[in-house]
Design a protein around this motif. Sequence first.
Motif, short mmCIF file in Angstrom:
data_model
loop_
_atom_site.label_atom_id
_atom_site.label_comp_id
_atom_site.label_asym_id
_atom_site.label_seq_id
_atom_site.Cartn_x
_atom_site.Cartn_y
_atom_site.Cartn_z
N LEU B 82 0.83 -1.20 0.00
CA LEU B 82 0.00 0.00 0.00
C LEU B 82 0.87 1.26 0.00
N PHE B 86 2.15 4.79 -2.88
CA PHE B 86 1.71 6.05 -2.29
C PHE B 86 2.89 6.97 -2.03
N GLY B 89 4.31 8.30 -5.26
CA GLY B 89 3.49 9.39 -5.80
C GLY B 89 3.69 10.67 -5.03
N LEU B 90 3.77 10.53 -3.70
CA LEU B 90 3.92 11.71 -2.85
C LEU B 90 5.28 12.38 -3.10
N ILE B 105 0.19 12.82 6.49
CA ILE B 105 0.67 11.48 6.83
C ILE B 105 1.25 11.47 8.23
N VAL B 155 -6.57 -5.77 9.82
CA VAL B 155 -6.89 -4.43 9.32
C VAL B 155 -6.40 -3.38 10.32
N ILE B 158 -2.57 -3.00 10.14
CA ILE B 158 -2.18 -2.27 8.93
C ILE B 158 -2.52 -0.79 9.09
N TYR B 159 -3.72 -0.56 9.60
CA TYR B 159 -4.19 0.82 9.76
C TYR B 159 -3.31 1.63 10.70
N LEU B 162 0.59 1.79 9.04
CA LEU B 162 0.88 2.27 7.68
C LEU B 162 1.74 3.54 7.63
N PRO B 163 1.47 4.56 8.46
CA PRO B 163 2.33 5.75 8.40
C PRO B 163 3.79 5.45 8.71
N LEU B 213 9.99 -0.98 11.10
CA LEU B 213 9.11 -0.13 11.92
C LEU B 213 7.67 -0.62 11.92
#
Lengths: 246, 287
Positions: B82, B86, B89-90, B105, B155, B158-159, B162-163, B213
Amino acid sequence: MALVYLFLYLPIVVLIVFSFNNSKYSTGWKGFSLRWYGELLSDTQLLDAALNSLTVASLSATCATILGTLAAWALHRYDFKAKKLFQTGLFIVIMSPDIVMGVSLLMLFVAVQLEPGFVTLLLAHITFSLPFVAVTVASRLAGFDKHVVEAAQDLGADEYETFRHVILPMVMPAVLAGWLLSFTLSLDDVIISFFVTGPGYEILPLRIYSMVKLGVKPVVNALCAIMVAATVVVVFASQILLKEKK
Amino acid sequence: MTRPSFFKVAAIGGTAAWLAVFALLPFLLILVVSFLARDPSSFVAPSFSLEGYAGIGDGAFLRIFLDSLAWAATTAAACLLLGYPFAYGLARLRTKRKNLFLLLIIIPFWTNSLIRTYALVFILKAQGLLNTALLGLGLVDQPLEILYTDTAVLVGLIYTLLPFMILPLYSSIEKLDPRLLEAAKDLGAGRFRAFFAVSLPLTWPGILAGTMLTFLPALGMFYVADVLGGAKSLLIGNFIKNQFLTARDWPTGSGASVVLTGIMILLLLFYGGSGKGAPRKPEDIGA
């Protein structure tokens, strides 16, 4: 990209929206209301926990910032035998799993018979914040012209004066950012605090944890919404501090 | 003692002493306790024993342990899949708003992860947003049961993590010189070839940092499994927590903590040995 932002923010937005929901059961929208915020204000247990959290966060951030800034300066300025070890030590504290730090500190405090509560919490929070301040300040110091220090010492400043009057003002934005970082780290920590505090001294995340486990009251939503808002403010503030003079 | 050297000694000694007392000593304590025998009245008995590790060799723990590693690896892999596009792109954005997007983020990165975990309940529960949407769209006939399942825990992990993947990836992709990709294209490499031969190796430190991390915390975040999950001892973190607080079996809890630290050290060594050295600057780990 938009999907990732949606994934990250949708739950938080929904939580905040529902904190204004005029319903005892958080399913379904029953109209806008501030009643949970009102109830929050009369929940002394929660307010005490919040006050405790803020006390620990500001005190631990201050101590961690002083120690971390000194550590960063020591690493930048001096050469000593155990420097590599010291650097590795800081890095390991950042990387070590929270739960290991939590249980190991718990055992330390039990071994020296320190009652779990405010003091143990403070000591633990200083420990996990310190390396983060050190790396934040160190990265600011890394871009420094070493001649500044030489100039100060040519003008007769000793080590302490050089640090106090020359270096410290120059790294101040990073020091403040380090403080804000430690402050949020302290407010956010769940795992380590879980092990090092006792029933006599409750802090907000742990209070939320037990409330969430016991069954959700909408007042938790209001509280969480306020904490999210506070984080947003602190993050913006620390970013502005770090951007300055870049 | 003259003043300059006093300041030097205080600056180095003060912080080193702090870390020695509150980081090194507690860890040594864990190491010692993991080799002691269990004592119901005072937590540990002062006699050498391998009980602490025997519990780990035991089938039940081994299952939790391997499951937990699998969960953490899945979390890290999902975050990478994921996060990489991202972050790419950022990093390649050419707009004045880039800093704002980056800040967006960072905010979840510092938002209390317990609160973020709790916020997911609103999405995942039976009458939650996800089910309402799926029912509304006619994709399902009755609400999916997601909350209090292993899926919800995954979930949740991951949530929350993710950062921690995106930030180190972003900083290593940002450093990647776009001219290198142009050069690769000039030399005839296709997009995939350029990605695997140029981008991937050069952003490898970011990938490793992000993986560490996400992987390491995923093993310990017991509250994610507590708030969202059904099974109680899904993660090593839950296991350790239960050993210390419920079962009162300190040697086994310590043994599991030592094993967890061992995993961390292995990862650090792997990271250090991968050519780029351990991340020394905060940017490298996204702090």
